[in-house]
Write a protein that holds these residues in place. Structure first.
Motif, PDB file in Angstrom:
ATOM      1  N   LEU A   1       2.035   4.912   2.071  1.00 31.69           N
ATOM      2  CA  LEU A   1       0.605   4.835   2.383  1.00 31.69           C
ATOM      3  C   LEU A   1      -0.073   3.703   1.627  1.00 31.69           C
ATOM      4  O   LEU A   1      -0.916   2.983   2.175  1.00 31.69           O
ATOM      5  N   PHE A   2       0.299   3.510   0.364  1.00 34.90           N
ATOM      6  CA  PHE A   2      -0.417   2.535  -0.459  1.00 34.90           C
ATOM      7  C   PHE A   2      -0.082   1.103  -0.052  1.00 34.90           C
ATOM      8  O   PHE A   2      -0.872   0.187  -0.278  1.00 34.90           O
ATOM      9  N   CYS A   3       1.084   0.939   0.564  1.00 36.10           N
ATOM     10  CA  CYS A   3       1.401  -0.362   1.157  1.00 36.10           C
ATOM     11  C   CYS A   3       0.456  -0.637   2.324  1.00 36.10           C
ATOM     12  O   CYS A   3      -0.097  -1.737   2.459  1.00 36.10           O
ATOM     13  N   ILE A   4       0.245   0.373   3.171  1.00 37.54           N
ATOM     14  CA  ILE A   4      -0.675   0.257   4.311  1.00 37.54           C
ATOM     15  C   ILE A   4      -2.092  -0.014   3.816  1.00 37.54           C
ATOM     16  O   ILE A   4      -2.817  -0.866   4.362  1.00 37.54           O
ATOM     17  N   LEU A   5      -2.515   0.708   2.760  1.00 38.27           N
ATOM     18  CA  LEU A   5      -3.875   0.524   2.223  1.00 38.27           C
ATOM     19  C   LEU A   5      -4.063  -0.882   1.661  1.00 38.27           C
ATOM     20  O   LEU A   5      -5.125  -1.495   1.837  1.00 38.27           O
ATOM     21  N   ASN A   6      -3.039  -1.402   0.982  1.00 40.08           N
ATOM     22  CA  ASN A   6      -3.132  -2.759   0.438  1.00 40.08           C
ATOM     23  C   ASN A   6      -3.232  -3.791   1.555  1.00 40.08           C
ATOM     24  O   ASN A   6      -3.966  -4.773   1.452  1.00 40.08           O
ATOM     25  N   MET A   7      -2.444  -3.578   2.630  1.00 44.48           N
ATOM     26  CA  MET A   7      -2.514  -4.481   3.781  1.00 44.48           C
ATOM     27  C   MET A   7      -3.914  -4.447   4.402  1.00 44.48           C
ATOM     28  O   MET A   7      -4.501  -5.486   4.716  1.00 44.48           O
TER      29      MET A   7
ATOM     30  N   ASN B   1     -11.598   1.504  -0.057  1.00 40.63           N
ATOM     31  CA  ASN B   1     -10.773   1.169   1.091  1.00 40.63           C
ATOM     32  C   ASN B   1     -10.569   2.360   2.016  1.00 40.63           C
ATOM     33  O   ASN B   1     -10.490   2.219   3.236  1.00 40.63           O
ATOM     34  N   LEU B   2     -10.499   3.559   1.424  1.00 41.61           N
ATOM     35  CA  LEU B   2     -10.219   4.766   2.199  1.00 41.61           C
ATOM     36  C   LEU B   2     -11.424   5.242   3.012  1.00 41.61           C
ATOM     37  O   LEU B   2     -11.264   5.733   4.130  1.00 41.61           O
ATOM     38  N   ASP B   3     -12.610   5.132   2.450  1.00 44.01           N
ATOM     39  CA  ASP B   3     -13.803   5.641   3.148  1.00 44.01           C
ATOM     40  C   ASP B   3     -13.955   5.080   4.562  1.00 44.01           C
ATOM     41  O   ASP B   3     -14.230   5.827   5.499  1.00 44.01           O
ATOM     42  N   PRO B   4     -13.784   3.744   4.767  1.00 45.03           N
ATOM     43  CA  PRO B   4     -13.878   3.232   6.149  1.00 45.03           C
ATOM     44  C   PRO B   4     -12.758   3.759   7.053  1.00 45.03           C
ATOM     45  O   PRO B   4     -12.960   3.927   8.253  1.00 45.03           O
ATOM     46  N   ILE B   5     -11.582   4.011   6.470  1.00 45.88           N
ATOM     47  CA  ILE B   5     -10.454   4.526   7.251  1.00 45.88           C
ATOM     48  C   ILE B   5     -10.706   5.967   7.669  1.00 45.88           C
ATOM     49  O   ILE B   5     -10.307   6.402   8.760  1.00 45.88           O
TER      50      ILE B   5
END
Length: 364
Positions: A76-82, A162-166
């Protein structure tokens, strides 16, 4: 992190060696964007050549493929960084290329990354909700999933911006079933609630006394991890207060379930003088063990059975040990004070020995 092995997820297709270049993707994008920005600044142009799109297209193509892989909570954190890197790069990409390219190609990858992240979080919740511990309850210590999940949650909180918009409402309702200060707070509170349910259900597989020690250990661990990090801002003061109260309640239940039977012979011996005389007369014909002997026998039995039980937190260990000592010694003092002076004067003082024996508990 190893969270997938803890959750017993088949992760043989997601080896660290294969994923290391992908984890560096956002660094490569950042470097490429800096080069583009430098070219735009030096040339004083609004756009650059079509050839410059090729490395960006390659990076977007890899991100798009990563977004389609199996929903892996550990990645997941790879996806979040991207996602974060693309979001930060969008202003320069908009300057460098035409709006259509950014809208279609960059926007499409961003949307795919958002869907992938939500899918990974949903997979995580399902794995936690269906988790059952194996061979972890013998000492009553903290579950492996409790330790790993709290690390995971702290990382999630670091990605709040980063998570809030997702987690925009309407697209992630199945992840946000608990109220919170923001969308990430609702997600985190929900995962903690799922973990608490796992701990509660797991406690039913052990004996009564060990059950409350197990609940104490896991609740205390989660509480300390929350209070020592920014997670405390997500769960709120009410949750923290409730967790403190739960630990106190588990401690009272532990004392009652494990030590009430130990002090019972002493408590029942402190009766009225009339009943004591009647019992003394009956003992001529039906001799029974003395209350003190029954007490010592029960004490030794409980100490032996709990010798390998463990309290992980040094602070909680001291507090629980002090409570047990007070509970047992109080009953002993009440029994001794209730005896006639002639008897109590000849009675050996067991208090130092009691304290010494109980001080060895909860080391595991």
């Amino acid at each position: 992190m190893g969270i997938e092995s803890v959750l017993r997820l088949d992760c043989k297709n997601f080896q660290k060696k294969q994923w290391m270049p992908i984890y560096r993707w956002h660094q490569v994008l950042l470097f490429t964007i800096r080069v583009l920005d430098a070219i735009l600044t030096e040339s004083k142009q609004n756009h650059i050549s079509e050839a410059a799109k090729e490395p960006i297209r390659l990076l977007l193509g890899l991100a798009s493929k990563v977004a389609k892989v199996k929903k892996s909570p550990e990645k997941l954190f790879c996806i979040l960084n991207m996602h974060r890197s693309l979001f930060d790069a969008t202003p320069i990409l908009t300057r460098a290329f035409d709006a259509e390219f950014v809208k279609i190609e960059v926007g499409g990858v961003v949307a795919a990354l958002k869907d992938s992240a939500r899918g990974m979080l949903l997979e995580l919740k399902i794995l936690v909700q269906t988790y059952r511990p194996q061979h972890e309850l013998a000492q009553g210590s903290v579950l492996t999933i409790t330790e790993f999940l709290m690390k995971y949650i702290k990382l999630l909180v670091n990605h709040t911006g980063n998570l809030d918009p997702i987690l925009c409402q309407g697209q992630a309702d199945d992840l946000l079933n608990i109220e919170g200060v923001n969308l990430t707070g609702r997600l985190v509170s929900g995962i903690i609630a799922d973990l608490e349910s796992v701990v509660q259900e797991s406690s039913s597989y052990v004996s009564e006394g060990l059950k409350f020690l197990f609940l104490m250990n896991n609740t205390d661990f989660v509480l300390r991890q929350v209070e020592e990090s920014d997670v405390r801002l997500m769960v709120g003061a009410q949750w923290i207060k409730k967790s403190h109260n739960n630990i106190k309640q588990y401690m009272r239940c532990y004392l009652c379930s494990s030590w009430k039977q130990v002090v019972h012979p002493l408590e029942t011996a402190t009766t009225s003088s009339e009943k004591r005389l009647k019992n003394s007369f009956l003992k001529i014909f039906y001799p029974t063990p003395s209350p003190l002997r029954s007490f010592e026998s029960a004490l030794n039995k409980v100490c032996k059975s709990q010798m390998h039980w463990k309290v992980c937190s040094p602070v909680l260990r001291v507090e629980l040990r002090r409570s047990v000592i007070e509970y047992v010694v109080q009953a002993y003092r009440a029994y001794r004070d209730n005896l006639e002076e002639s008897v109590s004067g000849d009675l050996e003082d067991l208090e130092p020995n009691l304290k010494s024996k109980l001080t060895d508990l909860f080391e595991g």
